[in-house]
Enzyme design. Structure first.
Site, PDB file in Angstrom:
ATOM      1  CD  GLU A 129      -2.851   0.859   2.569  1.00 29.86           C
ATOM      2  OE1 GLU A 129      -2.587  -0.077   3.368  1.00 29.86           O
ATOM      3  OE2 GLU A 129      -3.822   1.622   2.710  1.00 29.86           O
ATOM      4  CE  LYS A 138      -7.410   0.993   3.199  1.00 29.85           C
ATOM      5  NZ  LYS A 138      -6.188   1.346   3.973  1.00 29.85           N
ATOM      6  CB  CYS A 183      -4.892  -2.557   3.664  1.00 29.51           C
ATOM      7  SG  CYS A 183      -4.123  -2.934   5.265  1.00 29.51           S
ATOM      8  CE  LYS A 220      -2.535  -6.855  12.676  1.00 27.97           C
ATOM      9  NZ  LYS A 220      -1.884  -5.832  11.867  1.00 27.97           N
ATOM     10  N   GLY A 239      21.933   7.216  27.928  1.00 29.65           N
ATOM     11  CA  GLY A 239      22.485   7.058  29.265  1.00 29.65           C
ATOM     12  C   GLY A 239      22.498   5.595  29.654  1.00 29.65           C
ATOM     13  N   GLY A 246      23.165   1.098  34.235  1.00 29.83           N
ATOM     14  CA  GLY A 246      23.403  -0.203  34.856  1.00 29.83           C
ATOM     15  C   GLY A 246      22.113  -0.995  35.010  1.00 29.83           C
ATOM     16  CD  GLU A 280      10.608   3.463  33.766  1.00 31.81           C
ATOM     17  OE1 GLU A 280      11.464   2.805  34.361  1.00 31.81           O
ATOM     18  OE2 GLU A 280      10.889   4.336  32.906  1.00 31.81           O
TER      19      GLU A 280
END
Lengths: 525, 525
Positions: free
Chosen positions: A44, A123, A159, A192, A300, A303, A406
């Site tokens: 597409e 479409k 699609c 999926k 960053g 650790g 988070e």
């Protein structure tokens, strides 16, 4: 009976890079032609890249897309490819009578043969749920395109048309179609399963047609298209399947709708969920870096497990020599923070340096008096300042290492650790971060290589290290519980009542729901 | 003939604050009842606030909205208001058969009398252009609601229904309607002129009906609803008009569709464009601060026009005593930067302090070597760090002072001056910034007050002061040209060809278009 050799070209277009996308198309067409193909089908919107969002409503963009399509037709003609036909996806202007308010264009599939247009399809079903907003930006079409080529009859749809009931798809059988060509921009979803294959088989059965389902591949901003193009015969047998997360070219000989064979059997099999998730993330990261013109990333290294996984994925995506890790310890950082970060960098072979933030933070706090939360956030923001300064000075893309969990509960410092050009883990919950880290180490062992992620980064209790001895579970429920709750509340949009019925503790539910609702403004940024 | 006293209640609901919104409604109903009203009409979605965006697809939210509606019905019953009827806007569940994919609810208007529902209307035309995305989030309705009350016939529709052709609106006349009630959530646009009044008059003429058009008022995130509710009779005469940018309650006595009188003539007249623009910005800022639970704001005062206008607007919105200005000079800052900033603060009576960034920047640069651009950006980001630290420590909302022109061309430092909880000038181009600053000073003079903005901030050449002697026009075309170009390219979505025809210089067009396209990633953040 004639044999028609069909090529499914799984390419990785870049939104807006019309010239580059055209070159991709021509390269794939030439390759297919060299292998004797009679018809090449693309994904597409391969001419413009996908999704183009509000660009679809910009007159100058549609004009440029149509002009690129015209150039492609000329180039295909000049290439002297005989009877070879090509089906590409491209937005095209709707007729003035069909334009509705905002939208001016169709999402179209165009059939070209020797530079001449044989027909086009618009479409019909325009998805406007989840990540899609096509109903807003495109004018729907209503008619199936069926064309004859070398003795077989081909129908074309796009699609979403095969995911919804009704519309032109229902005419495929009536039009005596041998092979249905489906152009797709179908993003990867970890859950999926194999819904696409089931859907393609159902289409084959209901419309008595072979189906060639061609998907795009590649990352585009927040989306990753995974490829995984599929061909089935009218009996519903899987004939060929393309690779996931890589460009590919499938070649299939069709004698009839029921009689089809793959040219060189690639026998691609679907890999397991962890493999798929990890490769989707790596491809998304690689394409974000490349498509935005960067060559390297800076991040960053704390650790901890999030930054470790990000660094490994970045190394897999663009090479460890293009990954710049910076350890930025504060006075609250434990010794293992630095040693684990350094260990990781050595295992990967990426760049590594240490920039302690103690002096920077002290200078700031000496000038400006701060409360406790502000002092904690200052550490995260000072680190962000270092990363942005490095990014600016040395031209790296900054990676944000925050994960989906988070982000959902707002457990991050706005403009601190949430800062960055790209967040590879933004769709990865914390429990999956651990799972993928372990999986990636297992793969390394299986390949006889060194495990990239230090064991200690996987096993130690997660901590933001903004206060002495702080760990995440001081202020959050265990991540297994948290992720399961978020899955219900955010993903499945369940109510408190429904969550209670699933056995979650009421106090925990209230706490998490309130964190999610309060974090909304951070996410909107 | 009976006389029906109609009240148009222009309230300021908060999205998601169901209890607070219900109290607003009850208060307005009681006030209207005390003034003898027989029917009170509110704005669109006054029960939940508007727009609710994807909340419309959350089962628990629609359940809570319906529950609040039920509580309202009980409270209205208990209030013993006799024959008084109330029309409110609220999302309600669609029947299972009507649900389409994502959407589960109608955008509805509900008629209540003594706690009993007389009927409900489901919005038919769901806008999905510009700031709206309702087609995605709501299920459309198809039937007009007409009800009798005290001898007159009332029909009910919602907002977009009267802006589009066809649909239930076309049945108003056939249904022998005396007064059409239109519930609206219609945002303020500076160029909207009086299109609403023209539209309402056209509706009155075409459907032979009086019209009561009730709009919301108040800021909600990026939108400002301006109120300006309107009543016309079937002859198209304006009977009453509510205030802009403030809550209001209009009372009109209807004897028939053609015979209507306002109870206490408020004779509100539309103010000029500058007044409207300035008041829209102040209301948007005030409501953003209040609706997000803040009481005060902090912003950087550079001595320039943008931060000056922001500070004045903030003082007008929430009082100068709640505005905290910080001057953050660097070694490149001119003397007038500080003196103009201090002058402004004194004129306003807002809080003011100076935090020089020289030492902070030097400490950083001593530790980490930076290129030129990175060093420039560091200054902006260090200022942002100070503002965020102050915001965190003292609980202020941080204001970003960047204007629409800068945002469009990316003339800002990402995570530097673009940082902040709210950007009051994000929809105000630079030329309008100057115009509003001058206008605000003129108003002060007319009121016999001191001009809030120092003349020098208005007249000096704008500069980011990131390098010695730098002014904006070193790297940008004059703002008059820039804003006119952006208006064409971004607002009217014109092509380069169209801009050339309007007489813009080709090199300038190329430069600005490339700046806009490259700044896209900054805006997406």
């Amino acid at each position: 009976m004639p044999i028609v050799r069909l090529a499914l070209a799984q390419t990785n277009p870049v939104v807006g890079d019309l010239e580059g996308n055209r070159k991709q198309i021509l390269t794939a067409v030439r390759e297919a032609s060299n292998q004797g193909a009679d018809l090449v089908v693309f994904g597409e919107m391969c001419v413009t890249g996908y999704p183009i969002e509000d660009l679809a409503c910009r007159d100058s963009f549609i004009r440029a897309a149509e002009s690129s399509l015209a150039t492609l037709a000329v180039e295909l003609k000049e290439a002297n490819l005989g009877e070879l036909a090509v089906v590409v996806g491209c937005p095209v202007f709707a007729s003035p009578a069909d334009k509705s308010g905002w939208a001016i264009a169709h999402n179209a599939a165009i059939v070209l043969r020797a530079g001449v247009e044989l027909g086009r399809y618009h479409k019909h079903h325009l998805p406007n749920y989840s990540v899609f907003d096509e109903y807003r930006n495109f004018v729907p079409g209503n008619e199936l395109l069926t064309f004859e080529h070398l003795g077989l009859r081909f129908s074309t749809v796009i699609c979403e048309d095969i995911w919804q009931e009704g519309g032109p798809v229902a005419q495929i059988k009536n039009n005596n179609t041998d092979v249905t060509l489906v152009l797709n921009g179908s993003p990867f979803e970890i859950d999926k399963d194999d819904r696409r294959l089931a859907l393609v088989k159902a289409l084959a059965a209901s419309q008595d047609t072979a189906v060639a389902y061609v998907n795009l591949v590649g990352g585009q901003d927040d989306l990753v298209f995974d490829g995984d193009s599929i061909a089935v015969n009218a009996g519903g047998d899987l004939i060929a399947r393309a690779r996931q997360f890589a460009t590919d070219l499938l070649l299939i000989d069709f004698e009839s709708k029921t009689d089809a064979t793959e040219l060189q059997s690639s026998s691609t099999v679907k890999q397991d969920d962890d493999w798929q998730a990890y490769n989707a993330l790596v491809l998304g990261l690689r394409d974000y870096v490349n498509k935005n013109g960067f060559k390297s990333v800076v991040l960053g290294l704390s650790g901890g497990i999030d930054s470790a996984l990000c660094a490994v994925m970045a190394s897999d995506a663009i090479g460890a020599e293009n990954v710049f890790g910076i350890s930025m310890p504060s006075k609250y950082s434990s010794d293992h923070s630095m040693s684990d970060a350094e260990d990781l960098a050595q295992r990967l072979g990426c760049h590594y340096e240490t920039q302690a933030i103690g002096n920077l933070v002290a200078t700031f706090e000496n000038q400006i008096a701060l409360g406790d939360t502000a002092a904690e956030n200052l550490q995260a923001r000072m680190r962000a300042l270092i990363l942005m300064a490095k990014s600016n000075s040395e031209g790296h893309l900054t990676l944000t290492t925050g994960n989906k969990t988070e982000l959902a509960v707002g457990y991050s410092t706005i403009y601190g650790d949430s800062v960055g050009g790209f967040a590879p883990l933004k769709d990865v919950e914390k429990t999956l971060v651990w799972q993928l880290a372990k999986w990636r180490n297992t793969v390394a062992i299986a390949e006889g290589k060194i495990e990239p992620i230090p064991e200690n980064s996987i096993t130690k209790p997660p901590s933001a290290e903004l206060r002495p001895g702080q760990i995440d579970q001081d202020s959050l429920p265990p991540y297994e519980v948290l992720d399961a709750l978020l899955e219900g509340y955010v993903q499945r949009r369940e109510s408190k009542q429904q969550l209670l019925q699933q056995g979650f503790d009421e106090a925990t539910i209230d706490r998490v729901l309130s964190l999610v609702d309060r974090a909304e403004w951070k996410r909107r940024q």
